[in-house]
Design a protein around this motif. Structure first.
Motif, mmCIF file in Angstrom:
data_model
loop_
_atom_site.group_PDB
_atom_site.id
_atom_site.type_symbol
_atom_site.label_atom_id
_atom_site.label_comp_id
_atom_site.label_asym_id
_atom_site.label_seq_id
_atom_site.Cartn_x
_atom_site.Cartn_y
_atom_site.Cartn_z
ATOM 1 N N ILE A 1 0.818 -1.060 0.108
ATOM 2 C CA ILE A 1 0.060 0.113 0.054
ATOM 3 C C ILE A 1 0.858 1.166 -0.108
ATOM 4 C CG2 ILE A 1 -1.691 1.413 1.215
ATOM 5 C CD1 ILE A 1 -3.118 -1.045 2.101
ATOM 6 N N ASN A 2 0.984 1.904 -0.910
ATOM 7 C CA ASN A 2 1.714 3.405 -1.153
ATOM 8 C C ASN A 2 3.106 2.935 -1.108
ATOM 9 O OD1 ASN A 2 -0.694 5.001 -1.509
ATOM 10 N ND2 ASN A 2 -0.927 5.272 0.780
ATOM 11 N N GLY A 3 3.308 1.608 -1.654
ATOM 12 C CA GLY A 3 4.914 1.361 -1.639
ATOM 13 C C GLY A 3 5.147 0.477 -0.363
ATOM 14 N N GLU A 4 4.605 0.500 0.549
ATOM 15 C CA GLU A 4 4.718 -0.122 1.918
ATOM 16 C C GLU A 4 4.312 -1.652 1.892
ATOM 17 O OE1 GLU A 4 4.608 2.192 5.611
ATOM 18 O OE2 GLU A 4 3.457 3.375 4.463
ATOM 19 N N PRO A 5 5.077 -2.556 2.235
ATOM 20 C CA PRO A 5 4.617 -3.905 2.120
ATOM 21 C C PRO A 5 3.619 -4.143 3.338
ATOM 22 C CG PRO A 5 6.867 -3.786 3.208
ATOM 23 C CD PRO A 5 6.602 -2.441 2.740
ATOM 24 N N TRP B 1 -8.322 -6.417 8.871
ATOM 25 C CA TRP B 1 -6.964 -5.779 8.954
ATOM 26 C C TRP B 1 -6.230 -5.246 7.666
ATOM 27 C CZ3 TRP B 1 -4.760 -5.488 13.396
ATOM 28 C CH2 TRP B 1 -5.413 -6.025 14.874
ATOM 29 N N LYS B 2 -7.101 -5.199 6.772
ATOM 30 C CA LYS B 2 -6.667 -4.711 5.421
ATOM 31 C C LYS B 2 -5.854 -3.387 5.254
ATOM 32 C CE LYS B 2 -10.992 -3.046 3.587
ATOM 33 N NZ LYS B 2 -11.984 -3.664 2.619
ATOM 34 N N HIS B 3 -5.985 -2.382 6.384
ATOM 35 C CA HIS B 3 -5.524 -1.242 6.476
ATOM 36 C C HIS B 3 -4.539 -1.007 7.286
ATOM 37 C CE1 HIS B 3 -8.785 0.432 4.037
ATOM 38 N NE2 HIS B 3 -9.688 -0.133 4.849
ATOM 39 N N THR B 4 -3.914 -2.415 7.677
ATOM 40 C CA THR B 4 -2.709 -2.669 8.581
ATOM 41 C C THR B 4 -1.556 -3.445 8.144
ATOM 42 O OG1 THR B 4 -4.634 -2.455 10.497
ATOM 43 C CG2 THR B 4 -2.417 -3.266 11.162
ATOM 44 N N GLN B 5 -0.400 -2.737 8.336
ATOM 45 C CA GLN B 5 0.652 -3.400 8.043
ATOM 46 C C GLN B 5 0.939 -4.368 9.238
ATOM 47 O OE1 GLN B 5 4.707 -1.425 8.532
ATOM 48 N NE2 GLN B 5 5.035 -2.384 6.242
ATOM 49 N N LEU B 6 1.368 -5.682 9.100
ATOM 50 C CA LEU B 6 1.508 -6.556 9.956
ATOM 51 C C LEU B 6 3.099 -6.664 9.974
ATOM 52 C CD1 LEU B 6 -1.104 -9.491 9.373
ATOM 53 C CD2 LEU B 6 -1.095 -7.360 10.929
ATOM 54 N N ILE B 7 3.726 -6.741 11.346
ATOM 55 C CA ILE B 7 4.922 -6.782 11.505
ATOM 56 C C ILE B 7 5.508 -7.994 12.188
ATOM 57 C CG2 ILE B 7 7.029 -5.512 12.718
ATOM 58 C CD1 ILE B 7 4.964 -3.285 12.201
ATOM 59 N N ILE B 8 6.196 -8.801 11.840
ATOM 60 C CA ILE B 8 6.353 -10.348 12.423
ATOM 61 C C ILE B 8 7.478 -10.019 13.328
ATOM 62 C CG2 ILE B 8 6.867 -12.761 12.149
ATOM 63 C CD1 ILE B 8 3.954 -11.672 11.199
ATOM 64 N N ASP B 9 7.276 -10.306 14.495
ATOM 65 C CA ASP B 9 8.663 -10.206 15.610
ATOM 66 C C ASP B 9 8.837 -11.503 16.362
ATOM 67 O OD1 ASP B 9 10.588 -8.746 16.888
ATOM 68 O OD2 ASP B 9 9.238 -7.621 18.059
ATOM 69 N N PHE C 1 -1.395 1.714 8.084
ATOM 70 C CA PHE C 1 -0.967 2.397 7.031
ATOM 71 C C PHE C 1 -1.010 3.822 6.867
ATOM 72 C CE2 PHE C 1 -1.033 -1.879 5.155
ATOM 73 C CZ PHE C 1 0.385 -2.110 4.682
ATOM 74 N N GLY C 2 0.026 4.424 6.554
ATOM 75 C CA GLY C 2 -0.212 6.003 6.782
ATOM 76 C C GLY C 2 0.198 6.654 7.917
#
Length: 126
Positions: free
Chosen positions: A5-9, A80-88, A114-115
């Protein structure tokens, strides 16, 4: 579905997660992640050998981390489609069937809108 989304994975991983993925791949070279929807293992990202997990028609591929595909159910994706998931990675035991189990560290999903917005852990669904 676009993997960015806007270049962000849509999904990314910390260095700790990438290191644990490499450790797991030493034993199981061909793996995948599926973002759990709750139940027994809370909302943990589950790591499986590719042949041991059957993807459903409604599962959505979010992208890849460390060359490993990451999927989520269609209904969860809608939420969650507007959310970036970060696996930690955090100390503890992985999900019962997840390949991080028994390694005294486990995968954890953090998220951010996102954003903008700060990263936070996805709460367990009960």
């Amino acid at each position: 579905m676009d993997a960015t989304i806007n270049g962000e994975p849509r999904v990314t991983a910390t260095d700790s997660a990438l290191n644990l993925i490499a450790e797991i791949q030493a034993d199981h070279p061909d793996i995948l992640f599926h973002q759990s929807g709750g139940c027994c293992d809370g909302s943990s990202p589950m790591c499986y050998p590719k042949g041991d997990f059957m993807l459903a028609d409604h599962d959505v591929k979010l992208g890849e981390i460390g060359g490993v595909p990451v999927y989520i159910s269609g209904s969860q994706f809608e939420a969650w489609k507007h959310t970036q998931l970060i696996i930690d990675v955090v100390p503890g035991r992985g999900g019962m069937f997840s390949l991080d189990n028994g390694r005294e560290k486990r995968f954890l999903t953090r998220s951010r809108l996102f954003g903008g917005g700060e990263a936070c852990a996805i709460p367990a669904i009960r």
